[in-house]
Design a protein around this motif. Structure first.
Motif: not given
Length: 264
Positions: A106-111, A75-79, A172-175
């Motif tokens: 704090r560095e990027d509010p989209s996370y 999806t678009d928001r997955a990144r 978008g990123i597994v942890l």
């Protein structure tokens, strides 16, 4: 089974991580087992050295990954959405995942972070671990505060379910922030779905996954996630190992171990 297996039968044992810390392997009649299977090399070594499992009859077969099933468009928001699967028991280190998303946000509010699976209060046996439950209550308070400060839910809990392929489309990123794992299937599943993957360097992780996705601490992990070039390197390195986890290759290996050759 090892005490009762007949000469005409074959016995194959698949050993799990928790059995390394339990006494049952030592009660196995070793000569009655044809093959001991482990998902990771470090666990295999621990069983050989600590429980007397015959090295010549021990093999590593990874957990299988449904690569074709998981390969779906994001999806678009997955990144910039991180995904964590499973937070129980405490060694999964929910606190470190919260630290990470807080630092990134704090560095990027989209996370943001999505957490999939049962919560500790859904396991009856967790009631017998008051200290551990206190730990989770503390993390819930931190999550609530982070969400309030952000003005939106940047950490989201998703219920347990078999909709993993669909869920990974949002990730978008597994942890992996665990203190220790034998394999941590989330990393492999996520990579197969097309996600980036990052992990703390728990013992034995380097025997399964590429060094580029492994980090000593949350600070260096966050820095790497904010570097687009590093993300491309991780994706490339991951794809080079994921093919060996493909379900068809793993099932072929199981078939060889279970059915090839005569029984004792």
């Amino acid at each position: 089974y090892s005490q009762r297996v007949a000469p005409s039968q074959k016995l194959v044992v698949r050993v799990h991580l928790q059995e390394i810390d339990l006494p049952y392997l030592r009660t196995v009649k070793m000569e009655a087992v044809d093959t001991f299977i482990f998902v990771g090399e470090l666990i295999r070594r621990a069983a050989v050295e600590g429980h007397g499992v015959p090295e010549g009859r021990s093999v590593v077969v990874p957990n299988f990954v449904r690569t074709e099933h998981l390969a779906r468009p994001k999806t678009d928001r997955a990144r910039n959405t991180l995904g964590l699967v499973g937070i129980v028991p405490q060694r999964k280190r929910l606190d470190l995942a919260v630290d990470l998303v807080g630092r990134l946000h704090r560095e990027d509010p989209s996370y943001r972070l999505r957490i999939k699976g049962r919560r500790p209060e859904e396991y009856p046996w967790m009631e017998k671990r008051p200290d551990e439950m206190a730990y989770y209550r503390e993390q819930y308070e931190r999550i609530e505060q982070l969400n309030q400060d952000a003005g939106e839910d940047i950490i989201i809990f998703d219920p347990q379910g078999d909709d993993m392929a669909e869920w990974y489309q949002e990730i978008g990123i597994v942890l992996s922030t665990s203190d220790f794992e034998s394999f941590h299937l989330t990393l492999a599943d996520g990579a197969a779905s097309g996600s980036d993957a990052v992990s703390l360097a728990w013992d034995g992780a380097d025997l399964i996954y590429p060094d580029s996705i492994l980090f000593a601490d949350i600070k260096t992990m966050a820095g790497a996630l904010l570097d687009p070039e590093a993300a491309e390197r991780r994706r490339s390195d991951l794809q080079s190992v994921i093919s060996s986890f493909d379900e068809r290759r793993v099932f072929e290996r199981f078939s060889e171990l279970l059915f090839a050759g005569a029984a004792r």
